[in-house]
Design a protein around this motif. Structure first.
Motif, PDB file in Angstrom:
ATOM      1  N   UNK B 200     -10.317  19.793 -24.216  1.00 28.40           N
ATOM      2  CA  UNK B 200     -11.128  20.815 -23.535  1.00 28.40           C
ATOM      3  C   UNK B 200     -10.216  21.868 -22.903  1.00 28.40           C
ATOM      4  N   UNK B 210      -9.746  19.378 -11.988  1.00 32.11           N
ATOM      5  CA  UNK B 210      -9.219  19.240 -13.355  1.00 32.11           C
ATOM      6  C   UNK B 210      -9.767  18.010 -14.080  1.00 32.11           C
ATOM      7  N   UNK B 211     -10.884  17.481 -13.616  1.00 36.42           N
ATOM      8  CA  UNK B 211     -11.441  16.269 -14.219  1.00 36.42           C
ATOM      9  C   UNK B 211     -11.920  16.561 -15.645  1.00 36.42           C
ATOM     10  N   UNK B 212     -11.322  15.881 -16.602  1.00 36.92           N
ATOM     11  CA  UNK B 212     -11.735  16.027 -18.001  1.00 36.92           C
ATOM     12  C   UNK B 212     -11.183  17.241 -18.718  1.00 36.92           C
ATOM     13  N   UNK B 213     -10.396  18.039 -18.033  1.00 41.90           N
ATOM     14  CA  UNK B 213      -9.850  19.257 -18.647  1.00 41.90           C
ATOM     15  C   UNK B 213      -8.438  18.982 -19.175  1.00 41.90           C
ATOM     16  N   UNK B 214      -8.158  19.468 -20.359  1.00 39.05           N
ATOM     17  CA  UNK B 214      -6.829  19.254 -20.952  1.00 39.05           C
ATOM     18  C   UNK B 214      -5.931  20.482 -20.858  1.00 39.05           C
ATOM     19  N   UNK B 215      -6.523  21.638 -20.716  1.00 40.33           N
ATOM     20  CA  UNK B 215      -5.725  22.860 -20.564  1.00 40.33           C
ATOM     21  C   UNK B 215      -6.527  23.863 -19.732  1.00 40.33           C
ATOM     22  N   UNK B 216      -5.972  24.245 -18.591  1.00 38.24           N
ATOM     23  CA  UNK B 216      -6.710  25.115 -17.676  1.00 38.24           C
ATOM     24  C   UNK B 216      -6.084  26.500 -17.619  1.00 38.24           C
TER      25      UNK B 216
END
Lengths: 57, 285
Positions: B200, B210-216
């Motif tokens: 994601x 940042x829960x569940x995010x792979x690149x912000x």
């Protein structure tokens, strides 16, 4: 026959096949495949590329 | 005495002649050397290359400055009054009003990285990249982005099971990346991407986690100009990465095409009777 164990890039734990882990190429260099286990993903832990030192997410 | 005087005068004349000779020699040497030096110096002073380099440097500085001004004018750096622990490393400072300001250098860097990452998955007419937006201001940028690159846009309600349940008609089979705008608003697709083991990519404001995010990508995900700019830059960078355009100036779409045309309620033109009523109400209070 030996199974290749993938380890999480955040915690270093071996990833089980039934886990909702994710893997993707490093966003910066694209050479290293980054693995993140379910728990580290759910907690939003940081990972680091072994080659280019990119720190995410 | 007279002889002595004559001798003295002779000696002085000789000395003067010698000095003149020496001076002349020096002058000759100096002149000859001068000519050689001038030629060499002229070669050295050939500053055309240096001028070109300087011009290039100035152009680069101007470009950076223009980019920075564009970011600032669209308000991509404006965060919220809330600060999560995950967003702490993307913060530049806090204003007097309490708003947190996002670091623009990190935003710029991350946008380029995300463009590079997404360019690996772009295939025209395929569903490999799914871009979702529940926010009103994000709908038009997402639509335009998907139109340019040939991705799948989810602008209306996301039907649960679209990434996990193969029985449903809306099931997307070959999804490789999910791009979302707000982790709070798009939590259904975020959860499904987690279960379906899909990476994601998300825009990340100061109050998000940042829960569940792979690149912000640290950026303002509430303003319509900011959202338009983010997707415009992403589309341009991806096109550059794919080699469809050779420079940034060749990108055929404008920023206005990517920004939402919805006018906020507080900026809509009000009729005079309405304004009068509002004034009267304020006076009564």
């Amino acid at each position: 026959m030996s199974l290749k164990k993938n380890t999480c890039f955040c915690c270093g734990r071996a990833i089980a096949p039934y886990e909702a882990a994710v893997h993707f190429p490093c966003p910066q260099c694209g050479d290293v495949t980054i693995w993140r286990c379910e728990r580290c993903r759910a907690m939003g832990k940081t990972y680091r590329c072994l080659k280019c030192d990119f720190e995410g997410p | 005495m007279a002889k002595k005087k004559s001798k003295d005068t002779e000696s002085t004349e000789e000395k003067e002649k010698k000095d003149d000779k020496i001076d002349l020699d020096f002058v000759d040497d100096f002149v000859e050397d001068d000519f050689i030096d001038l030629e060499e110096e002229l070669d050295l002073l050939d500053t055309e290359d240096l001028d070109k380099e300087l011009e290039l440097e100035e152009k680069l500085i101007d470009k950076d400055e223009a980019q920075k001004q564009l970011y600032l004018s669209c308000g991509i750096h404006i965060g919220t009054k809330l600060l999560s622990g995950d967003a702490r490393r993307f913060i530049y400072r806090q204003t007097n009003y309490g708003l947190y300001v996002i670091d623009l250098t990190q935003t710029d860097k991350r946008l380029k990285i995300v463009a590079k990452f997404l360019s690996k998955y772009v295939e025209e007419g395929s569903d490999r990249i799914i871009v979702s937006s529940v926010r009103r201001y994000g709908k038009e940028p997402v639509k335009k982005f998907c139109e340019v690159l040939g991705c799948r846009a989810i602008v209306n309600r996301f039907i649960p099971g679209s990434l996990t349940n193969p029985i449903i008609d809306t099931y997307v089979k070959d999804a490789s990346v999910v791009v979302i705008i707000d982790p709070h608003a798009d939590k259904v697709i975020l959860r499904e991407a987690q279960l379906a083991r899909i990476p994601v990519v998300s825009l990340f404001d100061t109050d998000d986690t940042l829960v569940g995010i792979d690149l912000a990508v640290p950026a303002n995900n509430r303003g319509k100009k900011a959202l338009g700019l983010v997707f415009w830059i992403l589309a341009r960078q991806i096109m550059l990465e794919l080699g469809k355009i050779s420079s940034e100036d060749e990108f055929p779409y404008t920023l206005e095409e990517f920004t939402s045309k919805i006018i906020p309620v507080y900026r809509q033109e009000q009729t005079p009777p309405q304004q009068r009523q509002q004034r009267q109400q304020r006076q009564r209070r």
